[in-house]
Design a protein around this motif. Sequence first.
Motif, PDB file in Angstrom:
ATOM      1  N   LEU A 243       5.500  24.056 -24.706  1.00  0.00           N
ATOM      2  CA  LEU A 243       6.366  23.283 -23.809  1.00  0.00           C
ATOM      3  C   LEU A 243       7.173  22.260 -24.591  1.00  0.00           C
ATOM      4  N   GLY A 244       6.529  21.612 -25.575  1.00  0.00           N
ATOM      5  CA  GLY A 244       7.237  20.639 -26.404  1.00  0.00           C
ATOM      6  C   GLY A 244       8.351  21.279 -27.208  1.00  0.00           C
ATOM      7  N   ILE A 245       8.086  22.453 -27.771  1.00  0.00           N
ATOM      8  CA  ILE A 245       9.127  23.184 -28.500  1.00  0.00           C
ATOM      9  C   ILE A 245      10.279  23.520 -27.562  1.00  0.00           C
ATOM     10  N   LEU A 246       9.929  23.959 -26.358  1.00  0.00           N
ATOM     11  CA  LEU A 246      10.951  24.291 -25.365  1.00  0.00           C
ATOM     12  C   LEU A 246      11.786  23.070 -24.992  1.00  0.00           C
ATOM     13  N   VAL A 247      11.127  21.931 -24.810  1.00  0.00           N
ATOM     14  CA  VAL A 247      11.849  20.689 -24.487  1.00  0.00           C
ATOM     15  C   VAL A 247      12.812  20.336 -25.610  1.00  0.00           C
ATOM     16  N   GLY A 248      12.326  20.402 -26.872  1.00  0.00           N
ATOM     17  CA  GLY A 248      13.193  20.105 -28.007  1.00  0.00           C
ATOM     18  C   GLY A 248      14.392  21.031 -28.059  1.00  0.00           C
ATOM     19  N   TRP A 249      14.137  22.301 -27.814  1.00  0.00           N
ATOM     20  CA  TRP A 249      15.217  23.297 -27.839  1.00  0.00           C
ATOM     21  C   TRP A 249      16.220  23.049 -26.716  1.00  0.00           C
ATOM     22  N   LEU A 250      15.722  22.750 -25.516  1.00  0.00           N
ATOM     23  CA  LEU A 250      16.607  22.512 -24.375  1.00  0.00           C
ATOM     24  C   LEU A 250      17.461  21.267 -24.579  1.00  0.00           C
ATOM     25  N   ILE A 251      16.855  20.220 -25.141  1.00  0.00           N
ATOM     26  CA  ILE A 251      17.612  18.996 -25.412  1.00  0.00           C
ATOM     27  C   ILE A 251      18.732  19.293 -26.400  1.00  0.00           C
ATOM     28  N   GLY A 252      18.385  20.010 -27.472  1.00  0.00           N
ATOM     29  CA  GLY A 252      19.392  20.352 -28.475  1.00  0.00           C
ATOM     30  C   GLY A 252      20.470  21.276 -27.945  1.00  0.00           C
ATOM     31  N   LYS A 253      20.081  22.174 -27.032  1.00  0.00           N
ATOM     32  CA  LYS A 253      21.016  23.164 -26.509  1.00  0.00           C
ATOM     33  C   LYS A 253      21.920  22.580 -25.430  1.00  0.00           C
ATOM     34  N   ALA A 254      21.330  21.827 -24.513  1.00  0.00           N
ATOM     35  CA  ALA A 254      22.079  21.350 -23.347  1.00  0.00           C
ATOM     36  C   ALA A 254      22.861  20.073 -23.627  1.00  0.00           C
ATOM     37  N   THR A 255      22.414  19.316 -24.600  1.00  0.00           N
ATOM     38  CA  THR A 255      23.075  18.028 -24.859  1.00  0.00           C
ATOM     39  C   THR A 255      23.412  17.905 -26.333  1.00  0.00           C
ATOM     40  N   GLU A 256      24.228  18.809 -26.825  1.00  0.00           N
ATOM     41  CA  GLU A 256      24.541  18.818 -28.256  1.00  0.00           C
ATOM     42  C   GLU A 256      25.173  17.503 -28.711  1.00  0.00           C
ATOM     43  N   ARG A 257      25.972  16.896 -27.859  1.00  0.00           N
ATOM     44  CA  ARG A 257      26.625  15.641 -28.243  1.00  0.00           C
ATOM     45  C   ARG A 257      25.682  14.454 -28.122  1.00  0.00           C
ATOM     46  N   HIS A 258      24.797  14.504 -27.113  1.00  0.00           N
ATOM     47  CA  HIS A 258      23.937  13.351 -26.848  1.00  0.00           C
ATOM     48  C   HIS A 258      22.465  13.660 -27.081  1.00  0.00           C
ATOM     49  N   GLY A 259      22.176  14.788 -27.723  1.00  0.00           N
ATOM     50  CA  GLY A 259      20.797  15.192 -27.946  1.00  0.00           C
ATOM     51  C   GLY A 259      19.994  14.166 -28.714  1.00  0.00           C
ATOM     52  N   LYS A 260      20.588  13.568 -29.742  1.00  0.00           N
ATOM     53  CA  LYS A 260      19.868  12.583 -30.545  1.00  0.00           C
ATOM     54  C   LYS A 260      19.518  11.352 -29.729  1.00  0.00           C
ATOM     55  N   ILE A 261      20.422  10.947 -28.863  1.00  0.00           N
ATOM     56  CA  ILE A 261      20.153   9.780 -28.020  1.00  0.00           C
ATOM     57  C   ILE A 261      18.987  10.064 -27.087  1.00  0.00           C
ATOM     58  N   VAL A 262      19.005  11.251 -26.472  1.00  0.00           N
ATOM     59  CA  VAL A 262      17.927  11.631 -25.555  1.00  0.00           C
ATOM     60  C   VAL A 262      16.599  11.716 -26.299  1.00  0.00           C
ATOM     61  N   THR A 263      16.607  12.329 -27.468  1.00  0.00           N
ATOM     62  CA  THR A 263      15.384  12.482 -28.251  1.00  0.00           C
ATOM     63  C   THR A 263      14.836  11.129 -28.683  1.00  0.00           C
ATOM     64  N   ARG A 264      15.721  10.255 -29.147  1.00  0.00           N
ATOM     65  CA  ARG A 264      15.272   8.926 -29.585  1.00  0.00           C
ATOM     66  C   ARG A 264      14.723   8.115 -28.426  1.00  0.00           C
ATOM     67  N   ALA A 265      15.388   8.208 -27.280  1.00  0.00           N
ATOM     68  CA  ALA A 265      14.918   7.479 -26.101  1.00  0.00           C
ATOM     69  C   ALA A 265      13.558   8.017 -25.661  1.00  0.00           C
ATOM     70  N   GLY A 266      13.426   9.341 -25.630  1.00  0.00           N
ATOM     71  CA  GLY A 266      12.159   9.950 -25.224  1.00  0.00           C
ATOM     72  C   GLY A 266      11.028   9.592 -26.168  1.00  0.00           C
ATOM     73  N   GLY A 267      11.299   9.651 -27.475  1.00  0.00           N
ATOM     74  CA  GLY A 267      10.276   9.286 -28.450  1.00  0.00           C
ATOM     75  C   GLY A 267       9.870   7.830 -28.339  1.00  0.00           C
ATOM     76  N   SER A 268      10.841   6.961 -28.096  1.00  0.00           N
ATOM     77  CA  SER A 268      10.553   5.528 -27.951  1.00  0.00           C
ATOM     78  C   SER A 268       9.702   5.253 -26.721  1.00  0.00           C
ATOM     79  N   ILE A 269      10.039   5.916 -25.620  1.00  0.00           N
ATOM     80  CA  ILE A 269       9.261   5.742 -24.382  1.00  0.00           C
ATOM     81  C   ILE A 269       7.825   6.235 -24.588  1.00  0.00           C
ATOM     82  N   ALA A 270       7.676   7.374 -25.273  1.00  0.00           N
ATOM     83  CA  ALA A 270       6.343   7.903 -25.546  1.00  0.00           C
ATOM     84  C   ALA A 270       5.543   6.946 -26.419  1.00  0.00           C
ATOM     85  N   ALA A 271       6.194   6.381 -27.446  1.00  0.00           N
ATOM     86  CA  ALA A 271       5.507   5.425 -28.319  1.00  0.00           C
ATOM     87  C   ALA A 271       5.057   4.192 -27.537  1.00  0.00           C
ATOM     88  N   LEU A 272       5.896   3.725 -26.626  1.00  0.00           N
ATOM     89  CA  LEU A 272       5.531   2.585 -25.785  1.00  0.00           C
ATOM     90  C   LEU A 272       4.353   2.934 -24.876  1.00  0.00           C
TER      91      LEU A 272
END
Length: 200
Positions: A161-190
Motif C-alpha cells: 500500500l505504501g509503494i502504491l501511495v508513493g507511486w500515485l503521488i508521483g503519478k497524479a501530482t508530478e508538479r506538486h508530488g514533492k510537496i505532498v510527500t514532504r507534508a505527509g512525511g512531516s505529519i507522520a513524524a509528528l
Amino acid sequence: MFSKTKRFNIALAACVLVPSLAFAHPGDGQTLGFFHGFVHPVAGLDHVLAMVLVGILAWQLGGRALFAVPTAFVSLMALGGALGAAKISVPFVETGIALSVIVLGAAIAIEIRMPVALATGAVGLFAVFHGHAHGLEMPEAAGRIAYAAGFLVATATLHGLGILVGWLIGKATERHGKIVTRAGGSIAALAGFGLLTGLI
C-alpha cells in the motif's frame, strides 16, 4: 530494462504475494491464529504508519530498494516475532516502534538519499521492535505459524500500500508530488512524536 511502472508492479506483487505463498497452508484449526495475526498490525496506528512509510520510503529510494527495503522489514519482523513469542526480552520496544514512525516520516519528508544497505539495516532494526510486539501479544490459543503468517501477510500488504501511495503521488501530482510527500512525511513524524510522548 523494466520501465518504472513495470518495476512498481513487480515490487508490489512481490510484497503482497511472497509471504502469502509462503504461508498459504496454515493447516486445520489455524484460521483463528491467522486472523489474529493479520488484524494485529492493522489495528494499531503505530504499526500501520510505520509499515506504510516503509513502502513509501522504498518507492522514494527506487531501484533495488523497492524490493530490498520491504523484504528486510518482513524478514526481520519474523525474527522479532519469534523473540516475542518465546518471551525473550527486547529493550525499548515501544520506544523503538514510536521512533520508527518519527525516523521514517522524517526521512520521507526530507527525501533523504541513503544507500540501500543503510535503508535495509534501519528498517530491519525497527522491524525487530514491531515483530516483538506482535509475538508478545500472540493469543494463547493461536497457532504460532498461522499467527506469524497473519502478521507477515498484513505487513507485506501495508508495504505494498505504501509503494502504491508513493507511486500515485508521483503519478497524479508530478508538479506538486514533492510537496505532498514532504507534508505527509512531516505529519507522520509528528504523529510518531505523539506516540512517543503518549499524546496519541
